[in-house]
Design a protein around this motif. Structure first.
Motif, PDB file in Angstrom:
ATOM      1  N   ARG A   4       0.823  -1.210   0.000  1.00 51.13           N
ATOM      2  CA  ARG A   4       0.000   0.000   0.000  1.00 51.13           C
ATOM      3  C   ARG A   4       0.856   1.260   0.000  1.00 51.13           C
ATOM      4  NH1 ARG A   4      -3.754  -1.134   5.022  1.00 51.13           N
ATOM      5  NH2 ARG A   4      -1.694  -0.844   5.850  1.00 51.13           N
ATOM      6  N   THR A   5       2.099   1.173   0.470  1.00 52.17           N
ATOM      7  CA  THR A   5       2.949   2.354   0.568  1.00 52.17           C
ATOM      8  C   THR A   5       3.817   2.546  -0.666  1.00 52.17           C
ATOM      9  OG1 THR A   5       4.748   1.159   1.661  1.00 52.17           O
ATOM     10  CG2 THR A   5       3.065   2.146   3.077  1.00 52.17           C
ATOM     11  N   LYS A   6       3.843   1.564  -1.551  1.00 50.04           N
ATOM     12  CA  LYS A   6       4.687   1.639  -2.729  1.00 50.04           C
ATOM     13  C   LYS A   6       4.246   2.815  -3.610  1.00 50.04           C
ATOM     14  CE  LYS A   6       6.803  -1.358  -6.086  1.00 50.04           C
ATOM     15  NZ  LYS A   6       6.819  -2.616  -6.733  1.00 50.04           N
ATOM     16  N   ASN A   7       5.205   3.606  -4.034  1.00 48.79           N
ATOM     17  CA  ASN A   7       4.961   4.762  -4.890  1.00 48.79           C
ATOM     18  C   ASN A   7       4.094   5.832  -4.228  1.00 48.79           C
ATOM     19  OD1 ASN A   7       6.465   3.569  -6.984  1.00 48.79           O
ATOM     20  ND2 ASN A   7       4.659   2.453  -7.670  1.00 48.79           N
ATOM     21  N   PHE A   8       4.057   5.870  -2.924  1.00 51.91           N
ATOM     22  CA  PHE A   8       3.315   6.889  -2.190  1.00 51.91           C
ATOM     23  C   PHE A   8       4.317   7.621  -1.311  1.00 51.91           C
ATOM     24  CE2 PHE A   8       0.413   8.719   0.882  1.00 51.91           C
ATOM     25  CZ  PHE A   8      -0.686   9.054   0.101  1.00 51.91           C
ATOM     26  N   THR A   9       4.595   8.872  -1.636  1.00 51.24           N
ATOM     27  CA  THR A   9       5.638   9.627  -0.947  1.00 51.24           C
ATOM     28  C   THR A   9       5.013  10.809  -0.206  1.00 51.24           C
ATOM     29  OG1 THR A   9       7.179   9.003  -2.682  1.00 51.24           O
ATOM     30  CG2 THR A   9       7.836  10.819  -1.264  1.00 51.24           C
ATOM     31  N   ILE A  10       5.353  10.936   1.076  1.00 50.47           N
ATOM     32  CA  ILE A  10       4.782  11.983   1.921  1.00 50.47           C
ATOM     33  C   ILE A  10       5.864  12.986   2.301  1.00 50.47           C
ATOM     34  CG2 ILE A  10       3.580  12.489   4.087  1.00 50.47           C
ATOM     35  CD1 ILE A  10       2.635   9.543   4.067  1.00 50.47           C
ATOM     36  N   LEU A  11       5.524  14.269   2.164  1.00 51.76           N
ATOM     37  CA  LEU A  11       6.379  15.344   2.648  1.00 51.76           C
ATOM     38  C   LEU A  11       5.748  15.923   3.899  1.00 51.76           C
ATOM     39  CD1 LEU A  11       8.726  17.371   2.399  1.00 51.76           C
ATOM     40  CD2 LEU A  11       7.204  18.782   0.983  1.00 51.76           C
ATOM     41  N   HIS A  12       6.481  15.874   5.001  1.00 55.73           N
ATOM     42  CA  HIS A  12       6.043  16.496   6.251  1.00 55.73           C
ATOM     43  C   HIS A  12       6.754  17.830   6.384  1.00 55.73           C
ATOM     44  CE1 HIS A  12       3.812  13.328   8.478  1.00 55.73           C
ATOM     45  NE2 HIS A  12       4.430  12.551   7.599  1.00 55.73           N
ATOM     46  N   LEU A  13       5.991  18.876   6.706  1.00 54.85           N
ATOM     47  CA  LEU A  13       6.555  20.200   6.950  1.00 54.85           C
ATOM     48  C   LEU A  13       6.367  20.535   8.424  1.00 54.85           C
ATOM     49  CD1 LEU A  13       5.097  22.183   3.899  1.00 54.85           C
ATOM     50  CD2 LEU A  13       7.356  21.134   4.110  1.00 54.85           C
ATOM     51  N   PHE A  14       7.434  21.080   9.032  1.00 54.86           N
ATOM     52  CA  PHE A  14       7.369  21.457  10.451  1.00 54.86           C
ATOM     53  C   PHE A  14       8.088  22.791  10.625  1.00 54.86           C
ATOM     54  CE2 PHE A  14       8.133  21.340  14.981  1.00 54.86           C
ATOM     55  CZ  PHE A  14       6.965  20.775  15.464  1.00 54.86           C
ATOM     56  N   SER A  15       7.318  23.853  10.873  1.00 54.90           N
ATOM     57  CA  SER A  15       7.876  25.199  10.887  1.00 54.90           C
ATOM     58  C   SER A  15       8.256  25.681  12.295  1.00 54.90           C
ATOM     59  CB  SER A  15       6.905  26.187  10.230  1.00 54.90           C
ATOM     60  OG  SER A  15       5.668  26.190  10.902  1.00 54.90           O
ATOM     61  N   ASN A  16       9.208  25.001  12.878  1.00 48.56           N
ATOM     62  CA  ASN A  16       9.762  25.433  14.163  1.00 48.56           C
ATOM     63  C   ASN A  16      11.013  24.600  14.436  1.00 48.56           C
ATOM     64  OD1 ASN A  16      10.146  26.594  16.687  1.00 48.56           O
ATOM     65  ND2 ASN A  16       8.026  26.285  17.346  1.00 48.56           N
ATOM     66  N   HIS A  17      11.973  25.194  15.113  1.00 48.90           N
ATOM     67  CA  HIS A  17      13.168  24.438  15.499  1.00 48.90           C
ATOM     68  C   HIS A  17      13.136  24.095  16.985  1.00 48.90           C
ATOM     69  CE1 HIS A  17      14.445  28.455  16.775  1.00 48.90           C
ATOM     70  NE2 HIS A  17      15.282  27.843  17.589  1.00 48.90           N
ATOM     71  N   ARG A  18      12.169  24.658  17.687  1.00 46.60           N
ATOM     72  CA  ARG A  18      12.082  24.425  19.135  1.00 46.60           C
ATOM     73  C   ARG A  18      11.295  23.152  19.434  1.00 46.60           C
ATOM     74  NH1 ARG A  18      11.488  30.361  19.370  1.00 46.60           N
ATOM     75  NH2 ARG A  18      13.475  31.090  20.210  1.00 46.60           N
ATOM     76  N   TRP A  19      11.686  22.502  20.512  1.00 45.54           N
ATOM     77  CA  TRP A  19      11.044  21.275  20.956  1.00 45.54           C
ATOM     78  C   TRP A  19       9.833  21.652  21.806  1.00 45.54           C
ATOM     79  CZ3 TRP A  19      11.872  16.718  18.956  1.00 45.54           C
ATOM     80  CH2 TRP A  19      11.383  15.582  19.596  1.00 45.54           C
ATOM     81  N   THR A  20       8.734  22.004  21.117  1.00 43.91           N
ATOM     82  CA  THR A  20       7.508  22.390  21.806  1.00 43.91           C
ATOM     83  C   THR A  20       6.520  21.235  21.746  1.00 43.91           C
ATOM     84  OG1 THR A  20       6.639  23.336  19.774  1.00 43.91           O
ATOM     85  CG2 THR A  20       7.851  24.832  21.231  1.00 43.91           C
ATOM     86  N   GLY A  21       5.306  21.451  22.246  1.00 41.84           N
ATOM     87  CA  GLY A  21       4.290  20.407  22.323  1.00 41.84           C
ATOM     88  C   GLY A  21       4.113  19.542  21.090  1.00 41.84           C
ATOM     89  N   ASP A 109       3.724  26.444   8.248  1.00 43.25           N
ATOM     90  CA  ASP A 109       3.930  25.403   7.232  1.00 43.25           C
ATOM     91  C   ASP A 109       2.607  25.044   6.555  1.00 43.25           C
ATOM     92  OD1 ASP A 109       3.031  22.870   8.851  1.00 43.25           O
ATOM     93  OD2 ASP A 109       4.689  23.624  10.053  1.00 43.25           O
ATOM     94  N   HIS A 110       1.493  25.246   7.244  1.00 40.96           N
ATOM     95  CA  HIS A 110       0.176  25.035   6.645  1.00 40.96           C
ATOM     96  C   HIS A 110      -0.045  26.039   5.506  1.00 40.96           C
ATOM     97  CE1 HIS A 110      -4.404  24.323   7.590  1.00 40.96           C
ATOM     98  NE2 HIS A 110      -4.074  23.924   6.381  1.00 40.96           N
ATOM     99  N   ARG A 111       0.344  27.298   5.731  1.00 37.98           N
ATOM    100  CA  ARG A 111       0.235  28.314   4.674  1.00 37.98           C
ATOM    101  C   ARG A 111       1.053  27.915   3.446  1.00 37.98           C
ATOM    102  NH1 ARG A 111      -0.978  31.257   8.926  1.00 37.98           N
ATOM    103  NH2 ARG A 111       0.692  32.294   9.972  1.00 37.98           N
ATOM    104  N   LEU A 112       2.281  27.498   3.679  1.00 40.13           N
ATOM    105  CA  LEU A 112       3.155  27.091   2.575  1.00 40.13           C
ATOM    106  C   LEU A 112       2.610  25.855   1.872  1.00 40.13           C
ATOM    107  CD1 LEU A 112       6.531  27.587   4.469  1.00 40.13           C
ATOM    108  CD2 LEU A 112       5.684  29.026   2.601  1.00 40.13           C
ATOM    109  N   ALA A 113       2.106  24.899   2.643  1.00 42.72           N
ATOM    110  CA  ALA A 113       1.608  23.638   2.078  1.00 42.72           C
ATOM    111  C   ALA A 113       0.409  23.862   1.169  1.00 42.72           C
ATOM    112  CB  ALA A 113       1.242  22.672   3.200  1.00 42.72           C
TER     113      ALA A 113
END
Length: 187
Positions: A4-21, A109-113
């Protein structure tokens, strides 16, 4: 690899460098999906983070052996200059790699996405870490360009359904990813 994962590529965006919640549940989810065979890439704040600031998000992604993209500013807050360069870098990335899905975790990152998702006709999903408040109503335009919002509580799901006039199907309940090896209530 799972068929099911073959040929399915996900990009995760995370707009912070701090270790927050949201940082730990986001990286735990990505790590677990990667271990299940999903083709995952993680873009986080690297450019523009001062050398004297500890970037635990980036370091944790490296420790989890998550393929990490470092050409982005992905600042927590809007920044015309940084967001412009991030959009250019996202376009360059999308010209090279065929992503099936963009998963965003924070507001900027939601705005950019949503911009890049519309341009390349790629679904965008958002994880909601706001809890009982639901997502801010100022994100209404972005929500209209978002395919799913992953809710970790019934209260946040209820608020988002009310605030954005959404269906339950568009706001599924998805528990936060927890590292069960590290979290042990018996201890």
């Amino acid at each position: 690899m799972n068929p099911r994962t073959k040929n399915f590529t996900i990009l995760h965006l995370f707009s912070n460098h701090r270790w927050t919640g949201p940082a730990e549940p986001a990286l735990t989810l990505i790590k677990n999906l990667k271990e299940l065979g999903w083709d995952i890439y993680f873009a986080c704040s690297v450019r523009g983070v001062p050398k004297n600031k500890y970037n635990k998000v980036h370091d944790s992604a490296i420790n989890f052996k998550i393929p990490t993209l470092t050409q982005f500013y992905l600042s927590k807050h809007r920044n015309i200059f940084k967001d412009f360069w991030d959009q250019l870098n996202l376009k360059r990335l999308f010209e090279k790699k065929n992503f099936s899905l963009i998963h965003c975790h924070l507001d900027n990152d939601h705005r950019l996405a949503t911009k890049i998702g519309k341009q390349y006709k790629i679904p965008v999903v958002r994880s909601n870490y706001y809890g009982g408040e639901g997502l801010p109503v100022t994100l209404k335009r972005l929500i209209s360009h978002t395919n799913l919002i992953f809710e970790y509580s019934k209260l946040s799901q209820k608020k988002d359904i009310e605030n954005f006039n959404l269906s339950e199907e568009k706001c599924p309940l998805v528990p936060l990813a927890i590292d069960l090896d590290r979290f042990s209530p018996e201890r």
